[in-house]
Design a protein around this motif. Sequence first.
Motif, PDB file in Angstrom:
ATOM      1  N   ARG A 139      16.848  46.238  27.998  1.00 37.70           N
ATOM      2  CA  ARG A 139      15.691  47.289  28.267  1.00 37.70           C
ATOM      3  C   ARG A 139      14.243  46.499  28.064  1.00 37.70           C
ATOM      4  O   ARG A 139      13.391  46.758  28.426  1.00 37.70           O
ATOM      5  CB  ARG A 139      15.816  48.467  27.436  1.00 37.70           C
ATOM      6  CG  ARG A 139      16.977  49.292  27.769  1.00 37.70           C
ATOM      7  CD  ARG A 139      17.221  50.485  26.860  1.00 37.70           C
ATOM      8  NE  ARG A 139      17.951  51.427  27.104  1.00 37.70           N
ATOM      9  CZ  ARG A 139      19.427  51.338  27.098  1.00 37.70           C
ATOM     10  NH1 ARG A 139      20.086  50.286  26.664  1.00 37.70           N
ATOM     11  NH2 ARG A 139      20.251  52.224  27.420  1.00 37.70           N
ATOM     12  N   PHE A 140      14.298  45.273  27.068  1.00 41.09           N
ATOM     13  CA  PHE A 140      13.205  44.782  26.936  1.00 41.09           C
ATOM     14  C   PHE A 140      13.164  43.243  27.051  1.00 41.09           C
ATOM     15  O   PHE A 140      12.016  42.403  26.748  1.00 41.09           O
ATOM     16  CB  PHE A 140      12.868  45.156  25.369  1.00 41.09           C
ATOM     17  CG  PHE A 140      13.811  44.445  24.238  1.00 41.09           C
ATOM     18  CD1 PHE A 140      13.422  43.253  23.858  1.00 41.09           C
ATOM     19  CD2 PHE A 140      14.470  45.421  23.681  1.00 41.09           C
ATOM     20  CE1 PHE A 140      14.476  42.871  22.829  1.00 41.09           C
ATOM     21  CE2 PHE A 140      15.318  45.226  22.599  1.00 41.09           C
ATOM     22  CZ  PHE A 140      15.359  43.512  22.135  1.00 41.09           C
ATOM     23  N   THR A 141      14.224  42.653  27.291  1.00 45.32           N
ATOM     24  CA  THR A 141      14.480  41.090  27.474  1.00 45.32           C
ATOM     25  C   THR A 141      15.123  40.505  28.618  1.00 45.32           C
ATOM     26  O   THR A 141      16.177  41.375  28.940  1.00 45.32           O
ATOM     27  CB  THR A 141      14.717  40.429  26.268  1.00 45.32           C
ATOM     28  OG1 THR A 141      14.767  38.883  26.504  1.00 45.32           O
ATOM     29  CG2 THR A 141      16.194  40.794  25.931  1.00 45.32           C
ATOM     30  N   ASP A 142      14.975  39.526  29.296  1.00 44.98           N
ATOM     31  CA  ASP A 142      15.807  39.023  30.280  1.00 44.98           C
ATOM     32  C   ASP A 142      16.819  38.470  29.608  1.00 44.98           C
ATOM     33  O   ASP A 142      17.797  37.750  30.550  1.00 44.98           O
ATOM     34  CB  ASP A 142      15.103  38.089  31.134  1.00 44.98           C
ATOM     35  CG  ASP A 142      13.874  38.942  32.256  1.00 44.98           C
ATOM     36  OD1 ASP A 142      14.175  40.066  32.411  1.00 44.98           O
ATOM     37  OD2 ASP A 142      12.816  38.485  32.286  1.00 44.98           O
ATOM     38  N   VAL A 143      17.005  38.137  28.546  1.00 45.06           N
ATOM     39  CA  VAL A 143      18.005  37.344  27.860  1.00 45.06           C
ATOM     40  C   VAL A 143      18.791  38.135  26.763  1.00 45.06           C
ATOM     41  O   VAL A 143      18.939  37.730  25.729  1.00 45.06           O
ATOM     42  CB  VAL A 143      17.400  35.828  27.309  1.00 45.06           C
ATOM     43  CG1 VAL A 143      17.136  35.044  28.564  1.00 45.06           C
ATOM     44  CG2 VAL A 143      16.381  36.181  26.427  1.00 45.06           C
ATOM     45  N   PRO A 144      19.375  39.233  27.133  1.00 48.42           N
ATOM     46  CA  PRO A 144      19.899  40.121  26.158  1.00 48.42           C
ATOM     47  C   PRO A 144      21.366  39.268  25.777  1.00 48.42           C
ATOM     48  O   PRO A 144      21.895  39.466  24.869  1.00 48.42           O
ATOM     49  CB  PRO A 144      20.516  41.383  26.860  1.00 48.42           C
ATOM     50  CG  PRO A 144      20.433  40.970  28.389  1.00 48.42           C
ATOM     51  CD  PRO A 144      19.332  40.020  28.387  1.00 48.42           C
ATOM     52  N   HIS A 145      21.719  38.497  26.658  1.00 49.02           N
ATOM     53  CA  HIS A 145      22.919  37.695  26.405  1.00 49.02           C
ATOM     54  C   HIS A 145      22.679  36.689  25.192  1.00 49.02           C
ATOM     55  O   HIS A 145      23.750  36.634  24.303  1.00 49.02           O
ATOM     56  CB  HIS A 145      23.347  36.511  27.645  1.00 49.02           C
ATOM     57  CG  HIS A 145      22.979  36.840  28.753  1.00 49.02           C
ATOM     58  ND1 HIS A 145      23.695  38.107  29.524  1.00 49.02           N
ATOM     59  CD2 HIS A 145      21.449  36.927  29.588  1.00 49.02           C
ATOM     60  CE1 HIS A 145      22.919  38.317  30.697  1.00 49.02           C
ATOM     61  NE2 HIS A 145      21.879  37.580  30.687  1.00 49.02           N
ATOM     62  N   ALA A 146      21.533  36.272  24.766  1.00 47.88           N
ATOM     63  CA  ALA A 146      21.298  35.675  23.486  1.00 47.88           C
ATOM     64  C   ALA A 146      21.535  36.590  22.474  1.00 47.88           C
ATOM     65  O   ALA A 146      22.062  36.214  21.391  1.00 47.88           O
ATOM     66  CB  ALA A 146      19.830  34.976  23.348  1.00 47.88           C
ATOM     67  N   ILE A 147      21.314  38.013  22.410  1.00 52.11           N
ATOM     68  CA  ILE A 147      21.433  38.763  21.324  1.00 52.11           C
ATOM     69  C   ILE A 147      22.913  38.902  21.116  1.00 52.11           C
ATOM     70  O   ILE A 147      23.374  39.014  20.019  1.00 52.11           O
ATOM     71  CB  ILE A 147      20.770  40.168  21.537  1.00 52.11           C
ATOM     72  CG1 ILE A 147      19.179  39.766  21.968  1.00 52.11           C
ATOM     73  CG2 ILE A 147      20.923  41.109  20.468  1.00 52.11           C
ATOM     74  CD1 ILE A 147      18.607  41.207  22.117  1.00 52.11           C
ATOM     75  N   LEU A 148      23.591  39.128  22.188  1.00 52.93           N
ATOM     76  CA  LEU A 148      25.088  39.075  22.042  1.00 52.93           C
ATOM     77  C   LEU A 148      25.705  37.738  21.262  1.00 52.93           C
ATOM     78  O   LEU A 148      26.507  38.072  20.523  1.00 52.93           O
ATOM     79  CB  LEU A 148      25.828  39.371  23.434  1.00 52.93           C
ATOM     80  CG  LEU A 148      27.220  39.500  23.509  1.00 52.93           C
ATOM     81  CD1 LEU A 148      27.697  40.691  22.643  1.00 52.93           C
ATOM     82  CD2 LEU A 148      27.813  39.706  24.799  1.00 52.93           C
ATOM     83  N   GLY A 149      25.192  36.715  21.874  1.00 48.03           N
ATOM     84  CA  GLY A 149      25.669  35.763  21.110  1.00 48.03           C
ATOM     85  C   GLY A 149      25.313  35.611  19.600  1.00 48.03           C
ATOM     86  O   GLY A 149      26.210  35.136  18.971  1.00 48.03           O
ATOM     87  N   LEU A 150      24.231  35.896  19.187  1.00 51.49           N
ATOM     88  CA  LEU A 150      23.974  36.019  17.765  1.00 51.49           C
ATOM     89  C   LEU A 150      24.708  37.008  17.213  1.00 51.49           C
ATOM     90  O   LEU A 150      25.317  36.885  16.012  1.00 51.49           O
ATOM     91  CB  LEU A 150      22.617  36.369  17.690  1.00 51.49           C
ATOM     92  CG  LEU A 150      22.118  36.718  16.360  1.00 51.49           C
ATOM     93  CD1 LEU A 150      22.093  35.598  15.374  1.00 51.49           C
ATOM     94  CD2 LEU A 150      20.631  37.398  16.102  1.00 51.49           C
TER      95      LEU A 150
END
Length: 299
Positions: A139-150
């Motif tokens: 909802r707030f970033t184009d790279v939610p994949h990075a949050i999942l990776g973290l």
Amino acid sequence: MSTAADAPENPVRAFLRLVMIEHSVFALPFAYIAALTAMYLDDGRVHWPELLLITVAMVGLRTFAMAANRIIDREIDARNPRTAGRELVTGAVSVRTAQVGAAVSLVVFLGSAALLNPLCLALAPVAVVPMVVYPYGKRFTDVPHAILGLAQAIGPIGAWIAVTGAWSGDAVLLGLAVGIWIGGFDLIFGCQDVAADRAEGVRSVPARYGIAVALYAARGAHGVTVVLLAWFGLATGAGAPWWIGLAIVALAFVYEHSIVRPADLSRLNRAFFTVNGFIGMALFACALADLALRGLTAG
């Protein structure tokens, strides 16, 4: 007259289907690699009670994360044809049941962390935060994949701390490898939802930059994953089986990216589920063989 087919489904079984409990296979092998490597470097013996608690903690945290994801995303899921059949959308699982399941899973995780060592318990909230932030990320970033990776990188690091009670640079290498690997295949997985995501304003790399860019980024992520796994092997003195496993992983990545192309996503699920499940299990098997040859005993 009611029949067995008309009877309501067992809520526990429905909840386990909701959180896709069988997909713990993606995270557990790397937690085991971290834990068993730490045990080998510590005293050369497998500590089964610790390994059991690590398993319970990992499954508890992942189950909480999946339940939270489904609860938070249920309205978005309802508007996406691919996810409109999920249990919270169809009513097969009530929001209340999912909330109770998430709460129980969180208690299981925190309880397991408390039984492992004080540092695990102190850091447990740090592990929980990205699990909740991730579904909001789109909802707030184009790279939610990075949050999942973290979020996923925490698993191996936590497993190492569970064994040693201390922070480790070696564990960080493995954690980063896992996080970047999972972030990479999430880029691939997100390619199938580009049309729905753009229509609903859901943000991701494929939706913002296109499928071709997302697939190139996934290739880069998986190249970095191989480098980090090699670095981890060098840092921990890994032997031949580890390097054989790493070669298998590299070849699996090549295969994965050969079957998913911008103009042909028909084999995306094979790449996402089958290939990545194989990668985790293959590397774990090779790591286990390597540790056994180096002297790790069953205790």
